[in-house]
Design a protein around this motif. Structure first.
Motif, short mmCIF file in Angstrom:
data_model
loop_
_atom_site.label_atom_id
_atom_site.label_comp_id
_atom_site.label_asym_id
_atom_site.label_seq_id
_atom_site.Cartn_x
_atom_site.Cartn_y
_atom_site.Cartn_z
N VAL A 138 18.77 33.05 -19.28
CA VAL A 138 17.99 33.86 -19.65
C VAL A 138 17.45 34.25 -18.49
O VAL A 138 16.99 36.01 -18.39
CB VAL A 138 16.91 32.96 -20.32
N ALA A 139 17.49 34.06 -17.47
CA ALA A 139 17.11 34.44 -15.92
C ALA A 139 17.87 35.60 -15.75
O ALA A 139 17.85 36.39 -14.93
CB ALA A 139 17.03 33.33 -14.74
N GLY A 140 19.21 35.18 -15.95
CA GLY A 140 19.97 36.73 -16.04
C GLY A 140 20.56 38.25 -16.27
O GLY A 140 19.78 38.95 -16.04
N THR A 141 20.14 37.68 -17.96
CA THR A 141 19.77 38.98 -18.51
C THR A 141 18.42 39.05 -18.54
O THR A 141 18.12 40.96 -18.42
CB THR A 141 19.14 38.21 -20.24
N ALA A 142 17.38 38.98 -18.18
CA ALA A 142 15.65 39.48 -17.94
C ALA A 142 16.08 39.97 -16.56
O ALA A 142 15.74 41.52 -16.18
CB ALA A 142 14.88 38.29 -17.69
N ALA A 143 16.47 39.95 -15.51
CA ALA A 143 17.18 40.22 -14.26
C ALA A 143 17.44 41.78 -14.79
O ALA A 143 17.14 43.17 -13.82
CB ALA A 143 18.07 39.67 -13.56
N VAL A 144 18.83 41.88 -15.28
CA VAL A 144 19.49 42.99 -15.61
C VAL A 144 18.79 43.66 -16.73
O VAL A 144 18.02 45.11 -15.82
CB VAL A 144 20.48 42.60 -16.70
N LEU A 145 17.63 43.54 -17.61
CA LEU A 145 16.75 44.15 -18.57
C LEU A 145 15.80 44.65 -17.55
O LEU A 145 15.20 45.78 -17.51
CB LEU A 145 16.67 43.37 -19.49
N GLU A 146 15.29 43.79 -16.89
CA GLU A 146 14.02 44.56 -15.54
C GLU A 146 14.63 45.33 -14.97
O GLU A 146 13.93 46.45 -14.64
CB GLU A 146 12.88 43.36 -14.87
N GLY A 147 15.62 45.32 -14.85
CA GLY A 147 16.48 46.44 -13.76
C GLY A 147 16.50 47.89 -13.72
O GLY A 147 16.11 48.59 -13.08
N LEU A 148 17.13 47.79 -15.25
CA LEU A 148 17.07 48.63 -15.98
C LEU A 148 16.37 49.61 -16.73
O LEU A 148 15.67 50.32 -16.08
CB LEU A 148 18.11 48.83 -16.89
N ARG A 149 15.21 49.26 -16.75
CA ARG A 149 14.18 48.94 -16.34
C ARG A 149 13.31 49.57 -15.76
O ARG A 149 13.03 51.43 -15.72
CB ARG A 149 13.12 48.30 -17.94
N ALA A 150 13.19 49.03 -14.34
CA ALA A 150 12.48 50.06 -13.67
C ALA A 150 13.41 50.99 -13.26
O ALA A 150 12.85 52.62 -12.43
CB ALA A 150 12.83 48.71 -12.28
N ARG A 151 14.41 51.49 -13.08
CA ARG A 151 15.48 52.50 -12.60
C ARG A 151 15.28 53.78 -13.88
O ARG A 151 15.17 54.66 -13.40
CB ARG A 151 17.22 51.77 -13.38
N HIS A 152 14.93 53.45 -15.01
CA HIS A 152 14.88 54.00 -15.93
C HIS A 152 13.40 54.22 -15.60
O HIS A 152 13.50 56.08 -15.27
CB HIS A 152 15.01 53.61 -17.50
N ARG A 153 12.55 53.59 -15.17
CA ARG A 153 11.00 54.20 -15.53
C ARG A 153 10.94 55.37 -14.35
O ARG A 153 11.02 56.34 -13.86
CB ARG A 153 9.92 52.89 -14.70
N ALA A 154 12.02 54.53 -12.71
CA ALA A 154 12.04 55.79 -11.53
C ALA A 154 12.17 56.87 -11.60
O ALA A 154 11.63 58.26 -11.62
CB ALA A 154 12.69 55.13 -10.61
N GLY A 155 13.55 57.30 -12.43
CA GLY A 155 14.41 57.84 -13.35
C GLY A 155 13.64 59.12 -14.02
O GLY A 155 13.06 60.06 -13.62
N SER A 156 12.28 58.67 -14.70
CA SER A 156 11.63 59.49 -15.29
C SER A 156 10.29 60.06 -14.54
O SER A 156 9.87 61.07 -14.77
CB SER A 156 11.08 58.77 -16.27
N GLU A 157 9.65 59.10 -13.67
CA GLU A 157 9.25 59.58 -13.27
C GLU A 157 9.68 60.61 -11.87
O GLU A 157 8.36 61.68 -12.04
CB GLU A 157 8.05 58.90 -12.30
N ALA A 158 10.67 60.12 -11.58
CA ALA A 158 11.53 61.42 -10.54
C ALA A 158 11.20 63.19 -11.40
O ALA A 158 10.87 64.46 -10.82
CB ALA A 158 12.39 60.80 -9.81
N LYS A 159 11.35 62.55 -12.66
CA LYS A 159 11.53 64.05 -13.70
C LYS A 159 10.63 64.79 -13.74
O LYS A 159 10.28 66.01 -13.58
CB LYS A 159 11.84 64.04 -14.81
#
Length: 405
Positions: A378-399
């Motif tokens: 659970v902890a490892g999967t959550a870390a991956v999903l939260e990390g990917l989500r943060a990068r996705h949000r940062a990319g969207s905000e940059a655009k």
């Protein structure tokens, strides 16, 4: 009564041996994986119960004679074996950290385990999480999903779609993957636990079509559910892992979207857990005969392309989301080779990163209860999903910023 004690101690030892045997000695499938699951994942509870039993029988004088000594010896061996099983479970932390780091391209360190969580293995729904049961995502009676989300949540949140297992012919929502679903819902995600049409009434790819239909439904009704439609992840275990992987590999494929061909069914992350990723054995025959008679309802000789397209390991492609592929290293029901093959195919095809976690000693269903391995997953999967989500949000905000790409 010493004979009763000896018999009970030998049963405990047999359970320990079954849970601790290497995969090569277990054989394939059969009923032994169920006791292996609960003995292996709950080893400290079994050790405490067996020690308590020995202490109780000894205290009342029912552990004497050769039978009593045999019972005490069996208990000692069993507890030693359970300690070894628990030591193996502790290695899951490093395995999940390595797999998560591979997906995110940066070191991941998992938090310390919460003892309170481990003392109550049953994955009950947290009070902070609200449940909306039986939401219809399609016209059929089986096309329903339960929605989990944080009480009072109003801002758009990422979504997770969970596909249950059961060999495409059984199983139901609400019994698999609950620790992960509850964890993410408490963290602010909106989680959908999905029911879908089962064979033999349904014919594959009907199950995959349902998986894609629910993704399209979540995205189309994002405002109603409080979902950010730009980030949807999909996961599932066993047959559900197979469906999750195929859904991630067929985003936008109109062949699997009858009546909703134009809908966006892409996902931004995929976490298949102990999935079946190739329906064909090495000799080209179905891995299980019922796949041809009850699920696909066609033989590989009659329609080889249908079998290829139904096997994630045979249709890997570079235009896909990141994958975190997880399997138990001691899974005797679905071999860890299934996930190894998928990982190799995905990496060979190129594209976004792929993480692979083969958890030492874990068997089928390890993600269904709170245990050391389950919590690390659970902890490892959550870390991956939260990390990917943060990068996705940062990319969207940059655009969205002036001058953004």
């Amino acid at each position: 009564m010493s004979f009763v004690f000896a018999a009970l101690a030998l049963v405990g030892l047999a359970l320990t041996v079954n849970a601790g045997r290497p995969l090569s000695a277990r054989g394939r499938g059969g009923p032994r994986w169920v006791p292996a699951l609960f003995t292996g994942e709950l080893a400290p509870f079994h050790a405490a119960a067996q020690l308590g039993l020995a202490a109780g029988f000894s205290a009342v004088g029912w552990a004497g004679g050769w039978a009593g000594w045999a019972g005490l010896g069996a208990t000692a061996l069993s507890v030693a074996g359970l300690a070894a099983i628990q030591a193996r479970a502790a290695r899951a932390k490093g395995v999940m950290e390595q797999a998560a780091s591979a997906v995110l391209g940066a070191p991941v360190r998992l938090p310390r385990l919460r003892l309170r969580r481990l003392l109550w293995p049953h994955p009950g729904r947290p009070a902070a999480v609200e449940l909306a049961p039986g939401l219809s995502y399609g016209p059929g009676p089986a096309q329903v999903a339960d929605r989990y989300r944080l009480r009072g949540q109003t801002s758009p949140a990422p979504a997770l779609v969970q596909m249950h297992g059961g060999g495409w012919t059984g199983g139901k929502r609400g019994w698999q993957g609950r620790p992960l679903m509850h964890h993410l819902a408490r963290a602010g995600w909106v989680v959908f636990d999905v029911e879908y049409g089962l064979s033999p009434r349904a014919t594959f790819p009907g199950q995959l079509i349902d998986a894609k239909r629910v993704i399209a439904w979540v995205r189309a009704n994002a405002a109603e559910h409080g979902v950010d439609p730009s980030f949807i992840a999909v996961t599932g275990g066993s047959a559900g892992g197979h469906l999750a992987a195929l859904a991630a590999l067929t985003g936008g494929d109109p062949a699997y979207q009858p009546g909703f061909e134009e809908a966006d069914t892409s996902v931004q992350a995929c976490v298949p857990v102990y999935g079946v990723h190739d329906l064909l054995a090495a000799d080209g025959r179905p891995k299980w005969p019922y796949l041809a008679t009850h699920v696909l309802k066609v033989t590989p000789e009659q329609d080889p392309e249908a079998w290829r397209r139904a096997s994630p390991a045979r249709c890997a492609r570079p235009d896909r989301p990141p994958f975190l592929v997880v399997h138990g290293g001691a899974d005797s029901l679905v071999s860890p080779d299934e996930s190894r093959r998928l990982v190799a195919a995905l990496r060979a095809a190129g594209g976004p990163p792929v993480g692979h976690a083969e958890l030492p000693g874990a068997t089928h269903g390890f993600d269904s209860i709170h245990s050391v391995r389950g919590e690390r997953f659970v902890a490892g999967t959550a870390a991956v999903l939260e990390g990917l989500r943060a990068r996705h949000r940062a990319g969207s905000e940059a655009k969205e910023r002036p001058g953004g790409a």
